[in-house]
Write an enzyme that holds these catalytic residues in place. Structure first.
Site, mmCIF file in Angstrom:
data_model
loop_
_atom_site.group_PDB
_atom_site.id
_atom_site.type_symbol
_atom_site.label_atom_id
_atom_site.label_comp_id
_atom_site.label_asym_id
_atom_site.label_seq_id
_atom_site.Cartn_x
_atom_site.Cartn_y
_atom_site.Cartn_z
ATOM 1 N N GLY A 178 60.724 43.188 -10.224
ATOM 2 C CA GLY A 178 61.345 41.826 -11.144
ATOM 3 C C GLY A 178 63.015 42.493 -10.724
ATOM 4 N N GLY B 102 64.102 44.713 -8.162
ATOM 5 C CA GLY B 102 64.280 44.962 -7.162
ATOM 6 C C GLY B 102 64.778 43.226 -6.167
ATOM 7 C CG PHE C 78 57.043 37.270 -27.723
ATOM 8 C CD1 PHE C 78 56.847 36.002 -27.204
ATOM 9 C CD2 PHE C 78 56.967 38.719 -27.227
ATOM 10 C CE1 PHE C 78 55.590 36.595 -26.303
ATOM 11 C CE2 PHE C 78 55.983 38.984 -26.543
ATOM 12 C CZ PHE C 78 55.600 37.928 -25.569
ATOM 13 C CD GLN D 10 57.334 48.430 -26.488
ATOM 14 O OE1 GLN D 10 56.704 48.089 -25.851
ATOM 15 N NE2 GLN D 10 57.980 47.896 -27.967
ATOM 16 C CG HIS E 276 52.051 45.638 -25.921
ATOM 17 N ND1 HIS E 276 50.810 44.925 -27.008
ATOM 18 C CD2 HIS E 276 52.468 44.480 -25.720
ATOM 19 C CE1 HIS E 276 51.147 44.080 -27.044
ATOM 20 N NE2 HIS E 276 52.254 43.410 -25.872
ATOM 21 C CG LEU F 183 50.114 43.080 -22.387
ATOM 22 C CD1 LEU F 183 49.821 44.483 -23.270
ATOM 23 C CD2 LEU F 183 50.986 43.478 -21.670
ATOM 24 C CB THR G 262 51.167 37.842 -24.084
ATOM 25 O OG1 THR G 262 51.986 37.870 -24.330
ATOM 26 C CG2 THR G 262 50.331 36.609 -24.637
ATOM 27 C CD GLU G 263 55.430 40.455 -29.635
ATOM 28 O OE1 GLU G 263 55.202 41.764 -29.209
ATOM 29 O OE2 GLU G 263 56.416 40.516 -30.345
ATOM 30 N NE ARG H 53 55.587 44.392 -27.220
ATOM 31 C CZ ARG H 53 55.691 44.220 -26.073
ATOM 32 N NH1 ARG H 53 56.289 44.441 -25.183
ATOM 33 N NH2 ARG H 53 55.488 42.895 -25.778
ATOM 34 C CG HIS I 210 54.224 47.652 -22.502
ATOM 35 N ND1 HIS I 210 53.383 46.586 -21.987
ATOM 36 C CD2 HIS I 210 54.609 46.630 -23.252
ATOM 37 C CE1 HIS I 210 53.746 45.593 -21.318
ATOM 38 N NE2 HIS I 210 54.368 45.617 -21.894
ATOM 39 C CD GLU J 132 58.315 50.606 -17.292
ATOM 40 O OE1 GLU J 132 58.095 49.068 -17.190
ATOM 41 O OE2 GLU J 132 57.719 51.474 -18.032
ATOM 42 N NE ARG K 20 60.255 46.496 -22.893
ATOM 43 C CZ ARG K 20 59.031 44.787 -22.718
ATOM 44 N NH1 ARG K 20 59.672 43.674 -23.330
ATOM 45 N NH2 ARG K 20 58.449 45.413 -22.931
#
Lengths: 598, 267
Positions: free
Chosen positions: A26, A28, A127, A251, A253, A263, A265-266, A297, A364, A394, A405
C-alpha cells in the site's frame, strides 16, 4: 563510478531513476501514484505488487467522515494518542487523522468499491479504541469493503499504477542501500537488488529512495504475517548504522485462529462479536467495562493471555478463548465478514454461524521501525534528516502508533504517509543531482550471495529459523520479563554463530528461493535482537510492551522513544557491545498523559 | 500408505488428538539450468490431515530438498502466489488441506498450465498480467467530485463478486481455450473487466466491451466452467463472462443478465 542507464558492467546491471521505491504494498504504490507522473520512478518489489501483505488487511480504514454518526478528526487524534498509550507523536497523529478524510476520498475516487450506506455514501463500522467524544462510546469510523478492505486498497492502487504506467521491477529483492560519503556525511546513492528470475545483480542509482518494505512478523512463529515479511528493508537500514525507533513495541492481534495465527478481523467485534472464556463469560466486561470487546488490541490480547493463564481457557488443553459470532446471523457473516467466515471453515473446520471460533493472539504489526519526520524523511538521529531518503508504512516509525496501533490506522498510515513520501521524494528529485556511486557498489551483495552459494556448512536455514521463531513466541510475546528476554538474547547469539555455518542446497542462479530464505534469515536475526534488546531496556509496561516484572507505566522515566543503533560487530557475545540505545522525546501538543481506561 | 503411530496433536489445530500420516507427493520438477524436460519426483512427508499442501511443500523444501521451488506469501488464500495443479485441479496450495484430498493415493503437484514453465512450480506470469492490463483495469471517470461518488447498495452489489479476484491465474490456466490459444484474454482478464463494466461510477464500459468483442475476446469462451471450479475465491467466473457477453449483445452494460448466453455463442 560513472555509468550509463542500462549499462552492464562486470555482469552487474546499472539503472538510473529519479525516484526508486522499495516495496509495492500500500505505502509503496500510494507513493508511486504521486511520484510516477512527476519523476522517472521505479518500484522494486520482492513479490508481484498484488501479492503484498496489505492485501491481507481486512476490517477497514479509519477516517472521521461522519457518514453514519457524529464524528470529527480531533476525536480520532485523541483516540490514536490514547490507543498508543501516549507514546504517539501528537503532531503526526493530527496529520494522520486530518488527512484521513482525503485519503479515503482519494481511494473512492480512484475506484475503490467501499460498502455503502442506504444513501449511497461510504459506510462505516466500529473498531477497537475508536470512540466518540474522547472515550464516551464506540464510534463508527472504519470505512470498509466487506472484510477485504486491504485487498481492495491493494487492487485499487495497483489498478491506478497500471493506469499511470508505473515501472515495476517484480521479484527483485532489495538487499543493500549504497551510501556515499559527501562532505563527510553518508548520503544514499543507490539500491542494490537481486533479480529472482536470473540471479543477476542490479544497481539502481536514484536521487531519492523510498523504503516501503512492510513489517517483520516472521521473527515470531505464531503470526498473521506472510512468509515474505522478513524485514529486509528495516534490516538494510539497520546495517548502515541508521537508527531504529521503538522496536520493543510489537502488536499481538487478539483474534488469530488458534494455533495458526491467521487473522480474523477486529471488524467482527465491530459488528458485535463477543470474546468468551471456557465458561461462556464475556470476560472483557471485567477488564474494560465501557467499550468491552472493542478495547484496543494490546489490552484485549493481554486479557486473553491472562484468562488462559488463570485456567479459564477453552478447549481440551484450555489454551484458547472463543470468538462468538453466532448471534450475528448468517447474513451479516456472509455479507460483511465473508472471508473470515471462510477462513474458520477452511482451516479449523468451524462454522462461525453456529459455533464460536477458537482464537489466540498472533504477532501482527511492528509499531517501531525506521524513524521519520512527518514529511516521511528518514532520520539519522533524533532530528537530522538523511537527504533523499524516505520511509512510509509499517517499516517506518513516524510515530503515529506509539506503543500500540489502533485497528484501521495502518491502512490509513500507508495512504497518508505513502502519499507524503511519494510527493516529497519526487519534489526532492527535481532539485537534487545524483549522488555519485562509489566503486564496486554491488560488492557487499555479490559477496553475500557468493558466500552462501559456496558454503558447505552443516547448518540448515529452516532449523535455525524455527528455533528463533519458537524462542520469540515463548519468551518475547505478549508478556515479557528480564529473565525471559535474557534467554532470547542468548538464543539469538548462538543462532547467529550457527548462521555463519549455514549452507544452501540450491546452487543455481534461476529462481533460487533457497538462497533468498538464507539471506532473509540474516535480517530476521538482526531485527529480533533489536526488538529484544530494546525490550529489556524499557523497564515499564506500556501498550504492546508488557513487562511482568514492571507491570505499570512509568511516565517519569520512560515517556520517550527508544532509538537503537548498530555500533559494533553483531557477532560480539554481549548485545551491549554492538547495540547502542538512546532516547528521543515524544511530541506532545494537546493531550497530557492520563491513565488509560476504557 | 503407511500410517505412523504418532498420536499427538498437530501444532496447528485445537481439538482432540489427530493422527499423523506419511503422505507421498509426486511433484513435477524442472530445473532450467540442468533439465531438458520436466520429470516427476516422489517425496514422502509426515503430515497431519489438517495441514495444507503448502505445509507439505515447505516441509520438503526445508527438510529434504532446498532446491524445490515455488511461490508463496500470505499462506491463507489472499495473495494469490501459490496457484498450482494439485491432483489435476487448479488450486491454491495454502487453501488445500491434506484431509480434503484422497490420502490413500499420492498427491500429484505440478505448475499451472498454459503459461511458460520457469522452474518447478513457477511459471512466467507476464503473459497473464499483459492480458489483465489490456482490458484497462482501472476506473475511467471524467468527473472530479469533492466528496465520494454516490453509489447505491444495489449498484455496489452488482459487481461485488468480481471484486474478490486475487489475480492468482487459477481460472485462466484451467481454461482449455487458453491452453491451446495463448492469445485469448482468459477468464481473469474478463472478470476484471466485468468488475469495471458493471460499476455504476465507470464511464469506460464501451471501450472494454469493444476490446472483449475482439476475436480473442469473450467469444472464445466455450462455457466449460473449469474457471468457476478453479477459482479459490468462489467467484462465479463463467457467469461473469456470460454477463459480459450479454452486455456486448445488448450494446451497453445495463444491468447484468446472463440468461442469453450460458451456452456458447458466436465463433
Amino acid at each position: 563510478m560513472e555509468f550509463e542507464d542500462g549499462a552492464i558492467i562486470d555482469g552487474v546491471h546499472y539503472h538510473q531513476f529519479d525516484v526508486v521505491i522499495v516495496g509495492a504494498g500500500g505505502a509503496g504504490m500510494r507513493a508511486a501514484i504521486e511520484a510516477g507522473p512527476k519523476a522517472k520512478t521505479a518500484v522494486i518489489t520482492k513479490l508481484y505488487p498484488t501479492r503484498s501483505h496489505t492485501g491481507a488487511a481486512q476490517g477497514g480504514m479509519a477516517a472521521a467522515l461522519a457518514n453514519v454518526e457524529e464524528d470529527n478528526w480531533e476525536w480520532h487524534t485523541f483516540d490514536t494518542v490514547k490507543g498508543g498509550d501516549y507514546l504517539v507523536d501528537q503532531d503526526a497523529a493530527e496529520i494522520l487523522a486530518k488527512e484521513a478524510i482525503d485519503a479515503v476520498l482519494d481511494l473512492e475516487n480512484m475506484g475503490l468499491p467501499f460498502n455503502r450506506t442506504p444513501e449511497g455514501k461510504i459506510d462505516q463500522r466500529r473498531f477497537g479504541g475508536h470512540t466518540r467524544d474522547h472515550g464516551k462510546a464506540p464510534v463508527r469510523r472504519a470505512c470498509y469493503a466487506a472484510d477485504r478492505t486491504g485487498h481492495m486498497i491493494l487492487q485499487t492502487l495497483f489498478q491506478n499504477c497500471v493506469r499511470l504506467g508505473v515501472n515495476f521491477f517484480n521479484e527483485y529483492y532489495a538487499l543493500d542501500i549504497v551510501m556515499t560519503k559527501v562532505k563527510g556525511k553518508d548520503r544514499p546513492s543507490a539500491i542494490v537488488a537481486y533479480e529472482l528470475a536470473t540471479g543477476e545483480i542490479h544497481v539502481f542509482q536514484a536521487k531519492a529512495i523510498i523504503f516501503a518494505t512492510g513489517g517483520f512478523g516472521k521473527i515470531y512463529k505464531t503470526t498473521s504475517n506472510a512468509h515474505t515479511l522478513t524485514g529486509d528493508g528495516v534490516g538494510i537500514i539497520w546495517r548502515k548504522g541508521l537508527p531504529l525507533e521503538d522496536m520493543e513495541f510489537f502488536q499481538f492481534h487478539p483474534t488469530g485462529l488458534a494455533g495458526l495465527g491467521i487473522l480474523l478481523t477486529e471488524g467482527a467485534r465491530g459488528e458485535g462479536a463477543i470474546l468468551r472464556n471456557a465458561s461462556g463469560e464475556r470476560f472483557m466486561e471485567r477488564y474494560a467495562p465501557t467499550i468491552k470487546d472493542l478495547a484496543p488490541r494490546d489490552i484485549i490480547s493481554r486479557c486473553m493471555v491472562m484468562e488462559v493463564a488463570e485456567g479459564r481457557g477453552a478447549g481440551p488443553h484450555k489454551d484458547y478463548v472463543l470468538l462468538d459470532c453466532t448471534h450475528l446471523g448468517a447474513e451479516v457473516l456472509e455479507t460483511k465478514l465473508p472471508d473470515i467466515t471462510e477462513f474458520a471453515r477452511t482451516y479449523l473446520g468451524v462454522d462461525p454461524v453456529t459455533t464460536p471460533v477458537p482464537v489466540m493472539p498472533t504477532a501482527h504489526y511492528a509499531m517501531g521501525g525506521i524513524p521519520t519526520n512527518v514529511k516521511a524523511e528518514v532520520l539519522s538521529d533524533n532530528d537530522t534528516v538523511v537527504p533523499g531518503l524516505y520511509a512510509a508504512g509499517e517499516c517506518a516509525c513516524v510515530s503515529v502508533h506509539g506503543s500500540n496501533r489502533l485497528g484501521t490506522n495502518s491502512l490509513l498510515d500507508i495512504n497518508v504517509f505513502g502519499k507524503r513520501a511519494g510527493n516529497n521524494a519526487a519534489d526532492y528529485s527535481m532539485t537534487a543531482d545524483f549522488v555519485p556511486v562509489p566503486k564496486n557498489p554491488a560488492g557487499f551483495v555479490l559477496g553475500l550471495v557468493e558466500q552462501l552459494r559456496d558454503s558447505n556448512g552443516t547448518e540448515r536455514i529452516a532449523g535455525l529459523r524455527k528455533e528463533l521463531q519458537e524462542e520469540m513466541d515463548k519468551n518475547a510475546q505478549v508478556f515479557r520479563t528480564d529473565e525471559s528476554l535474557a534467554k532470547v538474547t542468548e538464543t539469538i547469539h548462538v543462532l547467529r554463530r550457527r548462521y555463519k555455518n549455514v549452507s544452501i542446497q540450491d546452487k543455481g542462479r534461476r529462481y533460487n528461493t533457497d538462497l533468498l530464505e538464507a539471506i532473509e534469515l540474516g535480517f530476521l536475526l538482526d531485527l529480533a535482537e533489536v526488538v529484544v534488546f530494546s525490550a529489556r531496556n524499557r523497564k515499564e509496561s506500556r501498550g504492546g510492551h508488557m513487562r511482568d516484572d514492571y507491570p505499570t507505566r512509568d511516565d517519569a522515566e520512560y515517556m520517550k522513544h527508544t532509538m537503537a543503533y548498530l555500533t559494533g560487530d553483531p557477532h560480539s557475545a554481549d548485545a551491549a557491545d554492538h547495540i547502542t540505545l538512546g532516547w528521543k522525546p515524544v511530541v506532545i501538543t494537546n493531550y497530557q498523559p492520563m491513565e488509560r481506561k476504557y | 500408505m503407511s500410517e505412523v503411530a504418532v498420536v499427538e496433536e498437530s501444532a496447528g489445530v485445537p481439538g482432540g488428538p489427530i493422527q499423523a500420516f506419511t503422505v507421498t507427493l509426486i511433484i513435477r520438477r524442472f530445473d532450467p539450468e540442468v533439465d531438458a524436460e520436466p520429470h516427476w519426483q516422489d517425496f514422502d512427508v509426515e503430515m497431519y490431515p489438517t495441514d495444507r499442501v503448502l505445509d507439505a511443500l515447505h516441509k520438503i523444501k526445508w527438510e529434504q530438498d532446498g532446491s524445490l521451488t515455488f511461490r508463496r506469501s500470505c499462506a491463507h488464500g489472499i495473495c494469490g502466489s501459490d496457484a498450482m495443479r494439485i491432483n489435476g485441479r487448479n488450486r491454491l496450495a495454502c487453501k488445500t488441506l491434506i484431509k480434503d484430498l484422497d490420502i490413500s493415493q499420492p498427491i500429484y503437484v505440478e505448475a499451472i498450465k498454459g503459461l511458460p514453465l520457469e522452474k518447478d512450480l513457477i511459471v512466467d506470469m507476464e503473459p497473464f498480467f499483459e492480458s489483465y492490463r489490456a482490458i484497462q483495469p482501472f476506473l475511467i471517470a471524467s468527473d472530479k467530485p469533492d466528496k465520494e461518488r454516490i453509489q447505491s447498495v444495489a449498484q455496489r452489489a452488482v459487481f461485488d463478486d468480481t471484486t474478490k479476484c486475487i489475480l492468482c491465474a487459477a481460472c485462466t490456466s484451467s481454461c482449455p481455450v487458453f491452453w491451446t490459444d495463448g492469445q485469448y484474454f482468459g477468464p481473469a482478464a474478463i472478470v476484471n473487466a466485468h468488475r469495471f463494466i458493471f460499476d455504476s461510477r465507470d464511464e469506460g464500459s464501451q471501450v472494454r466491451l469493444d476490446i472483449l468483442n475482439d476475436k480473442e475476446g469473450v467469444w472464445r469462451c466455450r462455457t466449460t466452467f473449469n474457471c468457476s471450479e478453479a477459482c479459490p475465491r468462489g467467484i462465479e467466473v463463467t457467469k461473469a463472462i456470460s454477463e459480459v457477453k450479454a452486455a456486448i449483445l445488448r450494446g451497453n452494460p445495463g444491468l447484468p443478465s446472463s440468461d442469453l448466453v450460458l451456452t456458447p455463442v458466436g465463433a
